[in-house]
Design a protein around this motif. Structure first.
Motif, PDB file in Angstrom:
ATOM      1  N   GLY A 113       0.838  -1.269   0.004  1.00 14.03           N
ATOM      2  CA  GLY A 113       0.002  -0.070   0.034  1.00 14.03           C
ATOM      3  C   GLY A 113       1.079   1.020  -0.025  1.00 14.03           C
ATOM      4  N   THR A 114       0.372   2.281  -0.040  1.00 20.84           N
ATOM      5  CA  THR A 114       0.722   3.747  -0.150  1.00 20.84           C
ATOM      6  C   THR A 114       0.760   4.391   0.783  1.00 20.84           C
ATOM      7  OG1 THR A 114      -1.024   4.576  -1.475  1.00 20.84           O
ATOM      8  CG2 THR A 114       0.898   3.715  -2.861  1.00 20.84           C
ATOM      9  N   ALA A 115       0.112   3.880   2.029  1.00 19.66           N
ATOM     10  CA  ALA A 115      -0.070   4.715   3.202  1.00 19.66           C
ATOM     11  C   ALA A 115       1.387   5.187   3.820  1.00 19.66           C
ATOM     12  CB  ALA A 115      -0.977   3.910   4.348  1.00 19.66           C
ATOM     13  N   LEU A 116       1.040   6.616   4.425  1.00 18.11           N
ATOM     14  CA  LEU A 116       2.099   7.004   4.950  1.00 18.11           C
ATOM     15  C   LEU A 116       2.717   6.238   6.334  1.00 18.11           C
ATOM     16  CD1 LEU A 116       4.069   9.755   5.617  1.00 18.11           C
ATOM     17  CD2 LEU A 116       2.224  10.594   6.976  1.00 18.11           C
ATOM     18  N   ASP A 117       4.072   5.937   6.530  1.00 22.54           N
ATOM     19  CA  ASP A 117       4.771   5.299   7.631  1.00 22.54           C
ATOM     20  C   ASP A 117       4.086   6.082   8.933  1.00 22.54           C
ATOM     21  OD1 ASP A 117       6.348   3.422   8.699  1.00 22.54           O
ATOM     22  OD2 ASP A 117       7.531   4.978   9.290  1.00 22.54           O
ATOM     23  N   LEU A 118       3.675   5.294  10.086  1.00 21.65           N
ATOM     24  CA  LEU A 118       3.280   6.073  11.325  1.00 21.65           C
ATOM     25  C   LEU A 118       4.420   6.415  11.982  1.00 21.65           C
ATOM     26  CD1 LEU A 118       0.851   6.261  13.237  1.00 21.65           C
ATOM     27  CD2 LEU A 118       1.443   4.199  14.226  1.00 21.65           C
ATOM     28  N   ALA A 119       5.717   5.903  11.983  1.00 17.25           N
ATOM     29  CA  ALA A 119       6.588   6.378  12.756  1.00 17.25           C
ATOM     30  C   ALA A 119       7.160   7.881  11.832  1.00 17.25           C
ATOM     31  CB  ALA A 119       7.918   5.575  12.555  1.00 17.25           C
ATOM     32  N   ARG A 120       7.119   7.877  10.772  1.00 19.06           N
ATOM     33  CA  ARG A 120       7.370   9.073  10.101  1.00 19.06           C
ATOM     34  C   ARG A 120       6.377  10.272  10.510  1.00 19.06           C
ATOM     35  NH1 ARG A 120       6.856  10.098   3.700  1.00 19.06           N
ATOM     36  NH2 ARG A 120       7.613  12.509   3.643  1.00 19.06           N
ATOM     37  N   LEU A 121       5.383   9.844  10.490  1.00 20.58           N
ATOM     38  CA  LEU A 121       4.263  10.851  10.813  1.00 20.58           C
ATOM     39  C   LEU A 121       4.442  11.454  12.336  1.00 20.58           C
ATOM     40  CD1 LEU A 121       1.791  12.583  10.331  1.00 20.58           C
ATOM     41  CD2 LEU A 121       0.319  10.476  11.020  1.00 20.58           C
ATOM     42  N   VAL A 122       4.682  10.569  13.254  1.00 25.38           N
ATOM     43  CA  VAL A 122       4.628  10.759  14.597  1.00 25.38           C
ATOM     44  C   VAL A 122       5.906  11.478  14.605  1.00 25.38           C
ATOM     45  CG1 VAL A 122       4.993   9.777  17.130  1.00 25.38           C
ATOM     46  CG2 VAL A 122       3.309   8.654  15.383  1.00 25.38           C
ATOM     47  N   HIS A 123       7.241  11.278  14.187  1.00 22.51           N
ATOM     48  CA  HIS A 123       8.441  11.849  14.411  1.00 22.51           C
ATOM     49  C   HIS A 123       8.162  13.355  14.146  1.00 22.51           C
ATOM     50  CE1 HIS A 123      12.458  12.866  14.834  1.00 22.51           C
ATOM     51  NE2 HIS A 123      12.537  13.390  13.631  1.00 22.51           N
ATOM     52  N   THR A 124       7.520  13.889  12.835  1.00 24.88           N
ATOM     53  CA  THR A 124       7.277  14.942  12.298  1.00 24.88           C
ATOM     54  C   THR A 124       6.411  15.757  13.244  1.00 24.88           C
ATOM     55  OG1 THR A 124       7.531  14.053  10.181  1.00 24.88           O
ATOM     56  CG2 THR A 124       6.798  16.191  10.428  1.00 24.88           C
ATOM     57  N   LEU A 125       5.285  15.027  13.741  1.00 21.29           N
ATOM     58  CA  LEU A 125       4.193  15.734  14.697  1.00 21.29           C
ATOM     59  C   LEU A 125       4.906  16.050  15.977  1.00 21.29           C
ATOM     60  CD1 LEU A 125       1.137  13.527  14.129  1.00 21.29           C
ATOM     61  CD2 LEU A 125       1.362  16.018  13.581  1.00 21.29           C
ATOM     62  N   ALA A 126       5.919  15.202  16.551  1.00 27.98           N
ATOM     63  CA  ALA A 126       6.322  15.474  17.794  1.00 27.98           C
ATOM     64  C   ALA A 126       7.375  16.703  17.649  1.00 27.98           C
ATOM     65  CB  ALA A 126       7.232  14.441  18.385  1.00 27.98           C
ATOM     66  N   THR A 127       8.118  16.750  16.677  1.00 29.81           N
ATOM     67  CA  THR A 127       9.261  17.893  16.218  1.00 29.81           C
ATOM     68  C   THR A 127       8.282  19.189  16.482  1.00 29.81           C
ATOM     69  OG1 THR A 127      10.425  16.372  14.914  1.00 29.81           O
ATOM     70  CG2 THR A 127      10.770  18.590  14.759  1.00 29.81           C
ATOM     71  N   GLN A 128       7.149  19.226  15.704  1.00 27.55           N
ATOM     72  CA  GLN A 128       6.703  20.481  15.389  1.00 27.55           C
ATOM     73  C   GLN A 128       5.743  20.645  16.846  1.00 27.55           C
ATOM     74  OE1 GLN A 128       6.785  22.146  12.821  1.00 27.55           O
ATOM     75  NE2 GLN A 128       8.143  20.675  11.685  1.00 27.55           N
ATOM     76  N   CYS A 129       5.445  19.840  17.412  1.00 30.76           N
ATOM     77  CA  CYS A 129       4.722  20.080  18.887  1.00 30.76           C
ATOM     78  C   CYS A 129       5.927  20.657  19.902  1.00 30.76           C
ATOM     79  CB  CYS A 129       4.056  18.717  19.255  1.00 30.76           C
ATOM     80  SG  CYS A 129       2.810  18.294  18.645  1.00 30.76           S
ATOM     81  N   HIS A 130       6.978  20.038  19.788  1.00 30.88           N
ATOM     82  CA  HIS A 130       8.057  20.680  20.615  1.00 30.88           C
ATOM     83  C   HIS A 130       8.485  21.897  20.069  1.00 30.88           C
ATOM     84  CE1 HIS A 130      11.527  20.520  23.016  1.00 30.88           C
ATOM     85  NE2 HIS A 130      12.429  20.819  22.391  1.00 30.88           N
ATOM     86  N   ARG A 131       8.362  22.455  18.992  1.00 33.23           N
ATOM     87  CA  ARG A 131       8.647  23.947  18.647  1.00 33.23           C
ATOM     88  C   ARG A 131       7.569  24.635  18.967  1.00 33.23           C
ATOM     89  NH1 ARG A 131      10.918  22.678  12.314  1.00 33.23           N
ATOM     90  NH2 ARG A 131      12.873  21.855  12.654  1.00 33.23           N
ATOM     91  N   VAL A 132       6.227  24.209  18.658  1.00 31.79           N
ATOM     92  CA  VAL A 132       5.187  25.075  19.425  1.00 31.79           C
ATOM     93  C   VAL A 132       5.284  25.207  20.628  1.00 31.79           C
ATOM     94  CG1 VAL A 132       2.687  25.095  19.692  1.00 31.79           C
ATOM     95  CG2 VAL A 132       3.555  24.282  17.369  1.00 31.79           C
ATOM     96  N   ARG A 133       5.398  24.396  21.633  1.00 30.36           N
ATOM     97  CA  ARG A 133       5.593  24.369  22.893  1.00 30.36           C
ATOM     98  C   ARG A 133       6.902  25.509  23.183  1.00 30.36           C
ATOM     99  NH1 ARG A 133       8.537  22.203  27.556  1.00 30.36           N
ATOM    100  NH2 ARG A 133       9.645  21.241  26.034  1.00 30.36           N
ATOM    101  N   LEU A 134       8.087  25.403  22.661  1.00 32.66           N
ATOM    102  CA  LEU A 134       9.369  26.232  23.007  1.00 32.66           C
ATOM    103  C   LEU A 134       8.865  27.613  22.482  1.00 32.66           C
ATOM    104  CD1 LEU A 134      12.272  24.132  21.606  1.00 32.66           C
ATOM    105  CD2 LEU A 134      11.486  24.621  24.036  1.00 32.66           C
ATOM    106  N   ALA A 135       8.139  27.945  21.255  1.00 30.42           N
ATOM    107  CA  ALA A 135       7.935  29.359  21.095  1.00 30.42           C
ATOM    108  C   ALA A 135       6.808  29.648  22.052  1.00 30.42           C
ATOM    109  CB  ALA A 135       7.023  29.235  19.840  1.00 30.42           C
TER     110      ALA A 135
END
Length: 246
Positions: free
Chosen positions: A210-232
């Motif tokens: 299938g062509t679904a997005l890899d969950l680990a990639r999605l969670v890592h990207t989300l965690a990175t952006q959530c961390h940036r939002v918290r720092l800001a």
């Protein structure tokens, strides 16, 4: 003989009067279909249950049961938009063979996403809620406070209204500012007739197709952006420029 009347023989065990007084069978009530009247919530419930096959919970407002067809990841909207933009750029670059300018292409790569107020919910494979703590630890995000949660088995999420098709077969209208006012709206709605499970982000396993997005990639990207939002949010406020007079 035509016109002749014959007495109806009694049914064994019942007098004739009780047979005549039996009430007719009343059909069970039917849920409204797309063309029926009914309230807006009844039409929304019909769309999810009959068109998509997603279970809903009784009561108002209409809410979707998680852990059956999908789980959801719940993040701040700012982190969610940044994640989708980053993944969208990577997807367009991969399709073109080389990085290109932002522009054409879907803003959300391949799976349903909704927004409500300052939050975004992303539909992922059922079972993700149980996998998330271990996945964050494996990605080395487990020790940091992240505004990233998952809702799985036994959970409920508000059901966005069914998307309205645009004129002349154009894609559904954008959510505009509905989500900012607090109503849940689809940013990328599910597609009727498609098996949603095959398009949801899930952990990569040997033999999985299938062509679904890899969950680990999605969670890592989300965690990175959530961390940036918290720092800001926790950082010092930016100084505003002072206009000079004279």
């Amino acid at each position: 003989m035509v016109g002749a009347s014959h007495p109806i023989p009694p049914v064994h065990g019942f007098p004739p009067s009780s047979v005549a007084a039996a009430s007719p069978v009343v059909p069970s009530p039917r849920r409204p279909t797309e063309n029926d009247g009914g309230s807006a919530s009844e039409r929304v419930r019909w769309w999810y249950e009959s068109v998509l096959g997603w279970p809903t919970a009784p009561g108002e407002p209409v809410r979707l049961r998680t852990g059956v067809r999908f789980d959801v990841l719940d993040v701040p909207a700012g982190a969610g938009y940044a994640t989708l933009e980053r993944l969208g750029r990577a997807e367009r670059a991969g399709s073109a063979g080389s990085p290109g300018p932002d522009g054409a292409g879907p803003p959300v790569p391949g799976f349903p996403v909704a927004v409500q107020g300052g939050r975004m919910v992303l539909l992922v494979a059922a079972g993700t809620a149980e996998e998330l703590p271990g996945l964050l630890e494996w990605l080395e995000w487990g020790s940091l406070p992240l505004d990233l949660t998952a809702v799985g088995t036994g959970g409920l999420v508000d059901a966005p209204p069914a998307p309205e098709p645009g004129p002349a077969g154009l894609p559904p209208r954008p959510p505009e500012r509905d989500g900012l006012r607090g109503a849940t709206v689809w940013l990328r709605p599910p597609e009727p007739g498609c098996e949603v499970g095959s398009s949801l982000p899930a952990l990569s396993v040997p033999g999985r197709t299938g062509t679904a997005l890899d969950l680990a990639r999605l969670v890592h990207t989300l965690a990175t952006q959530c961390h940036r939002v918290r720092l800001a949010a926790s950082g010092p406020p930016r100084a505003r420029p002072v206009a000079r007079v004279g």
